[in-house]
Design an enzyme around this catalytic site. Structure first.
Site, PDB file in Angstrom:
ATOM      1  CG  HIS A 127      -0.083   3.918   5.169  1.00  0.00           C
ATOM      2  ND1 HIS A 127       0.146   2.762   4.455  1.00  0.00           N
ATOM      3  CD2 HIS A 127       0.558   3.750   6.355  1.00  0.00           C
ATOM      4  CE1 HIS A 127       0.869   1.922   5.159  1.00  0.00           C
ATOM      5  NE2 HIS A 127       1.137   2.503   6.323  1.00  0.00           N
ATOM      6  CB  CYS A 172      -0.990  -0.021   1.162  1.00  0.00           C
ATOM      7  SG  CYS A 172      -0.280  -0.475   2.750  1.00  0.00           S
TER       8      CYS A 172
END
Length: 243
Positions: A109, A41
């Site tokens: 993130h 990710c």
């Protein structure tokens, strides 16, 4: 997040149900021979937000490159970064300069607010985005410093969609950029009980057999449907690019 490419109907699943994502595929374009800009990710998000490959921005993986069992690691891992510096120009910054209202809702993130969060990278509004790669829980109370708790038991995927619809409504008369990276279907695997019960009654198909994961995918797909329906309702569909 972490959705397998075979886990949607338009790419072959007959266990997981994704009619709204399938609609996007049917009415738009699918990429059947493509390469990801990272193995997981964080690097792919950094590439998406910066327009650069991993050797340029330095985010190669999540955490340290020295992941997994050492005996299986045949190369010396490169030093890894976990934050996208604000010097990188994002799509949100470009679009905001062009007069767009910009919103981020979900997983960031790439750094922590208030120094390296979405607001520092061109987003007028940030809902739920911080440094964490997975939510502590999918049910309110969320324990997310960037998201106010909803009613007890509210489901995170639904809440992010509610916030997205509110943003679209508020900006219907002008250009807007909505970046909606759901935390789903990343672990922890948690879903609404009524949907889990539905998939427990289904027979496995070609290795697809997890009712909790299936229920998470359905909630994600329902979110896509609600967004598309809102664009139709506001007569914005023909003026809006959906990726």
């Amino acid at each position: 997040d972490d959705l397998g490419w075979t886990d949607v109907g338009c790419f072959g699943s007959r266990y997981y149900e994704t009619p709204n994502i399938d609609r996007l595929a049917r009415e738009g374009m699918r990429f059947t021979a493509a390469y990801s800009n990272g193995p997981n990710c964080a690097p792919t998000r950094a590439c998406l937000m910066s327009g650069q490959y991993t050797p340029r921005h330095g985010i190669y993986t999540v955490g340290s490159g020295a992941r997994g069992k050492p005996q299986f690691r045949k190369t010396v891992p490169v030093a890894n970064k976990t934050v996208l510096p604000t010097r990188y120009v994002t799509p949100a910054e470009i679009l905001r300069e062009a007069g767009y209202a910009t919103a981020h809702m979900g997983k960031w993130h790439l750094g922590n607010p208030p120094t390296e969060g979405p607001a520092e990278q061109g987003f007028d509004l940030n809902v739920a985005g911080g440094k964490r790669g997975s939510p502590p829980t999918y049910f309110s109370p969320y324990r997310n410093g960037q998201l106010k708790d909803g009613p007890q038991g509210e489901y995170l995927t639904d809440r992010l969609t509610d916030e997205a619809l509110t943003f679209i409504e508020a900006n219907r008369d002008g250009p807007f950029f909505l970046y909606l990276p759901h935390y789903a279907v990343h672990t922890p695997l948690q879903a609404k009980e009524e949907l889990i019960a539905k998939y427990r009654k289904k027979s496995p198909v070609k290795g697809h057999r997890n009712p909790v994961y299936a229920a998470m995918i359905q909630s994600l797909d329902e979110s896509v449907g609600r967004i598309l329906d809102k664009l139709d309702e506001l007569k914005l569909t023909e003026q809006t690019v959906v990726v």
